[in-house]
Each structure stands twice: as structure tokens, then as C-alpha cells.
Motif scaffolding. Structure first.
Motif, PDB file in Angstrom:
ATOM      1  N   LEU A  30       0.922  -1.205  -0.014  1.00  0.00           N
ATOM      2  CA  LEU A  30       0.006  -0.136  -0.034  1.00  0.00           C
ATOM      3  C   LEU A  30       0.914   1.041  -0.081  1.00  0.00           C
ATOM      4  N   THR A  31       1.483   1.747  -1.211  1.00  0.00           N
ATOM      5  CA  THR A  31       2.378   2.803  -1.244  1.00  0.00           C
ATOM      6  C   THR A  31       1.795   4.009  -1.328  1.00  0.00           C
ATOM      7  N   GLY A  32       0.487   4.306  -1.096  1.00  0.00           N
ATOM      8  CA  GLY A  32      -0.159   5.620  -1.112  1.00  0.00           C
ATOM      9  C   GLY A  32       0.053   6.456   0.123  1.00  0.00           C
ATOM     10  N   SER A  33       0.678   5.949   0.912  1.00  0.00           N
ATOM     11  CA  SER A  33       1.159   6.605   2.280  1.00  0.00           C
ATOM     12  C   SER A  33       2.548   6.998   2.058  1.00  0.00           C
ATOM     13  N   LYS A  34       3.115   8.101   1.912  1.00  0.00           N
ATOM     14  CA  LYS A  34       4.441   8.463   1.353  1.00  0.00           C
ATOM     15  C   LYS A  34       5.507   8.585   2.702  1.00  0.00           C
ATOM     16  N   TYR A  35       6.809   8.327   2.537  1.00  0.00           N
ATOM     17  CA  TYR A  35       7.763   8.548   3.314  1.00  0.00           C
ATOM     18  C   TYR A  35       8.477   9.747   2.818  1.00  0.00           C
ATOM     19  N   GLY A  36       8.447  10.896   3.762  1.00  0.00           N
ATOM     20  CA  GLY A  36       8.827  12.090   3.660  1.00  0.00           C
ATOM     21  C   GLY A  36      10.147  12.229   4.482  1.00  0.00           C
ATOM     22  N   GLN A  41       7.330  15.011  11.187  1.00  0.00           N
ATOM     23  CA  GLN A  41       7.315  16.265  10.929  1.00  0.00           C
ATOM     24  C   GLN A  41       6.848  16.809   9.642  1.00  0.00           C
ATOM     25  N   CYS A  42       6.516  15.981   8.778  1.00  0.00           N
ATOM     26  CA  CYS A  42       5.840  16.499   7.396  1.00  0.00           C
ATOM     27  C   CYS A  42       4.436  16.071   7.055  1.00  0.00           C
ATOM     28  N   GLY A  43       4.124  14.834   7.612  1.00  0.00           N
ATOM     29  CA  GLY A  43       2.621  14.525   7.518  1.00  0.00           C
ATOM     30  C   GLY A  43       2.482  13.789   6.237  1.00  0.00           C
ATOM     31  N   ALA A  44       3.522  13.575   5.338  1.00  0.00           N
ATOM     32  CA  ALA A  44       3.179  12.715   4.045  1.00  0.00           C
ATOM     33  C   ALA A  44       2.882  11.209   4.347  1.00  0.00           C
ATOM     34  N   CYS A  45       3.077  10.633   5.537  1.00  0.00           N
ATOM     35  CA  CYS A  45       2.629   9.222   5.862  1.00  0.00           C
ATOM     36  C   CYS A  45       1.434   9.189   6.690  1.00  0.00           C
ATOM     37  N   THR A  46       0.503  10.174   6.464  1.00  0.00           N
ATOM     38  CA  THR A  46      -0.442  10.177   7.547  1.00  0.00           C
ATOM     39  C   THR A  46      -1.585   9.157   7.246  1.00  0.00           C
ATOM     40  N   VAL A  47      -2.058   8.515   8.263  1.00  0.00           N
ATOM     41  CA  VAL A  47      -3.074   7.329   7.984  1.00  0.00           C
ATOM     42  C   VAL A  47      -4.292   7.563   9.095  1.00  0.00           C
ATOM     43  N   LEU A  48      -5.166   7.093   9.064  1.00  0.00           N
ATOM     44  CA  LEU A  48      -6.192   6.890  10.358  1.00  0.00           C
ATOM     45  C   LEU A  48      -5.805   5.867  11.149  1.00  0.00           C
ATOM     46  N   LEU A  49      -5.943   6.025  12.365  1.00  0.00           N
ATOM     47  CA  LEU A  49      -5.901   4.967  13.262  1.00  0.00           C
ATOM     48  C   LEU A  49      -7.045   5.031  14.286  1.00  0.00           C
ATOM     49  N   ASN A  50      -8.142   4.127  14.325  1.00  0.00           N
ATOM     50  CA  ASN A  50      -9.239   4.216  14.770  1.00  0.00           C
ATOM     51  C   ASN A  50      -9.769   5.668  14.594  1.00  0.00           C
ATOM     52  N   GLN A  68      -8.402  -0.193  13.847  1.00  0.00           N
ATOM     53  CA  GLN A  68      -8.654   0.047  12.446  1.00  0.00           C
ATOM     54  C   GLN A  68      -7.592   0.870  11.789  1.00  0.00           C
ATOM     55  N   VAL A  69      -6.945   0.650  10.763  1.00  0.00           N
ATOM     56  CA  VAL A  69      -6.213   1.503   9.906  1.00  0.00           C
ATOM     57  C   VAL A  69      -6.583   1.798   8.637  1.00  0.00           C
ATOM     58  N   ILE A  70      -6.775   3.094   8.245  1.00  0.00           N
ATOM     59  CA  ILE A  70      -7.456   3.384   6.830  1.00  0.00           C
ATOM     60  C   ILE A  70      -6.261   4.117   6.325  1.00  0.00           C
ATOM     61  N   THR A  71      -5.888   3.815   5.038  1.00  0.00           N
ATOM     62  CA  THR A  71      -5.112   4.725   4.182  1.00  0.00           C
ATOM     63  C   THR A  71      -5.835   5.110   2.960  1.00  0.00           C
ATOM     64  N   GLY A 102      -1.093  12.362   2.524  1.00  0.00           N
ATOM     65  CA  GLY A 102      -1.153  12.607   3.865  1.00  0.00           C
ATOM     66  C   GLY A 102      -2.230  13.822   4.041  1.00  0.00           C
ATOM     67  N   MET A 103      -2.138  14.786   3.230  1.00  0.00           N
ATOM     68  CA  MET A 103      -3.131  16.078   3.298  1.00  0.00           C
ATOM     69  C   MET A 103      -4.735  15.634   3.561  1.00  0.00           C
ATOM     70  N   ILE A 104      -4.978  14.679   2.341  1.00  0.00           N
ATOM     71  CA  ILE A 104      -6.232  14.180   2.299  1.00  0.00           C
ATOM     72  C   ILE A 104      -6.781  13.410   3.783  1.00  0.00           C
ATOM     73  N   MET A 105      -5.819  12.410   4.203  1.00  0.00           N
ATOM     74  CA  MET A 105      -6.021  11.654   5.359  1.00  0.00           C
ATOM     75  C   MET A 105      -6.239  12.535   6.484  1.00  0.00           C
ATOM     76  N   SER A 106      -5.241  13.710   6.621  1.00  0.00           N
ATOM     77  CA  SER A 106      -5.622  14.601   7.756  1.00  0.00           C
ATOM     78  C   SER A 106      -6.767  15.376   7.669  1.00  0.00           C
ATOM     79  N   ALA A 107      -7.168  15.764   6.470  1.00  0.00           N
ATOM     80  CA  ALA A 107      -8.368  16.372   6.238  1.00  0.00           C
ATOM     81  C   ALA A 107      -9.578  15.783   6.709  1.00  0.00           C
ATOM     82  N   VAL A 108      -9.363  14.379   6.168  1.00  0.00           N
ATOM     83  CA  VAL A 108     -10.643  13.341   6.621  1.00  0.00           C
ATOM     84  C   VAL A 108     -10.681  13.267   8.073  1.00  0.00           C
ATOM     85  N   GLY A 109      -9.450  12.982   8.880  1.00  0.00           N
ATOM     86  CA  GLY A 109      -9.519  12.944  10.248  1.00  0.00           C
ATOM     87  C   GLY A 109     -10.005  14.016  10.888  1.00  0.00           C
ATOM     88  N   LEU A 110      -9.718  15.344  10.212  1.00  0.00           N
ATOM     89  CA  LEU A 110     -10.252  16.724  10.839  1.00  0.00           C
ATOM     90  C   LEU A 110     -11.824  16.598  10.444  1.00  0.00           C
TER      91      LEU A 110
END
Ligand code: FES
Length: 149
Positions: A30-36, A41-50, A68-71, A102-110
Motif C-alpha cells: 500500500l504505497t499511497g502513504s508516503k515516506y517524507g 514532521q511532514c505528514g506525508a505518511c498520515t493514515v487514520l488509526l481508529n 482499524q487502519v485506513i489509508t 497525507g493531506m487528504i487523510m489529515s483532512a478526513v480525520g479533521l
């Protein structure tokens, strides 16, 4: 160990000190989550955990067990993009796109925690996600669009 990823139970063989990001990318492909930065510090790897946005580069995979991990790969449902993804496309947010998952996952979490955030709350919640192209005003606009939807 078993990981619950995007609603599916996945078996992985991994070392205790493997990060959640490594397990997602290297073992589950699952390579959508990025390594920055690899340092939270950068948020490129953001996923939702519960349901909460987390930096997967800093989460030991072991601590994601039984959660529950959501990518980014798990947002689309039955061929339909998530409203946040639709809004980011509509506003034409990205340039290089590296920060996009990462931006989108943070926005979904928000938006899961606050369905109608103010501009200030959006900026506060997205503060840890870095975009080297500087698309921040469009990111805020896209999140406002997604909130309306
Ligand atoms: Fe995880 Fe930068 S790669 S925060």
C-alpha cells in the motif's frame, strides 16, 4: 501478526520495531502513504488509526494491532471517491502531489471530528502537513468545499 487495514484483516510478518508506514508500504504494497521525513514532521505518511490522523512513520506496527487502519487506498467506496478527494480534485489543489495522500487523510480525520471547521481550525489541524509546492490556500478551500458536501 494481524492488521486491520481498509476493512480487511491482513497477515504480516514483521519485526517489533517496524513502523506502521514500513509495514503498509513494504509488506502490504500500500504505497499511497508516503515516506517524507521519517520523523513525524511532514505528514506525508498520515493514515487514520481508529479514526484519528496519525503519522504512520512514528507508530510501531505492533501498536496498530487490533485497531482499524485506513489509508488513502481505503477512502474510495464502490468506485466513488471520498468527498474530500472529490473536493481536492475540484479545487485542483496539487502540483507535485507528494503530500496529497497525507493531506487528504489529515483532512478526513479533521472532518470526522469536526464536520464544520472554521478556517482557523482547518489551518490549526493541517499545520503539521507540509506542502513544498505551497498550495496551502487551495488546501483550505478544498476542505471548506468538502465540509459543505
Ligand atoms: Fe512521517 Fe514525515 S514521513 S511525518
Amino acid at each position: 501478526m494481524e492488521l486491520q487495514v481498509n476493512g480487511v484483516s491482513r497477515s504480516i510478518k514483521t519485526l517489533e520495531d517496524t513502523s506502521l508506514l514500513q509495514a503498509l508500504r513494504e509488506e502490504l504494497d500500500l504505497t499511497g502513504s508516503k515516506y517524507g521525513c521519517g520523523e513525524g514532521q511532514c505528514g506525508a505518511c498520515t493514515v487514520l488509526l481508529n479514526g484519528v490522523a496519525v503519522r504512520s512513520c512514528r507508530i510501531p506496527v505492533k501498536s496498530a494491532e487490533n485497531k482499524q487502519v485506513i489509508t488513502i487506498e481505503g477512502l474510495e467506496q464502490n468506485g466513488k471517491l471520498h468527498p474530500v478527494q472529490e473536493a481536492f480534485l475540484k479545487v485542483d489543489v496539487f502540483q507535485c502531489g507528494y503530500c496529497a495522500p497525507g493531506m487528504i487523510m489529515s483532512a478526513v480525520g479533521l472532518l470526522q471530528q469536526n464536520a464544520n471547521p472554521t478556517e482557523e481550525q482547518i489551518i490549526g489541524a493541517m499545520n503539521g502537513n507540509i506542502c513544498r509546492c505551497g498550495t496551502y490556500p487551495r488546501i483550505v478551500r478544498a476542505i471548506q468545499e468538502a465540509a459543505k458536501a
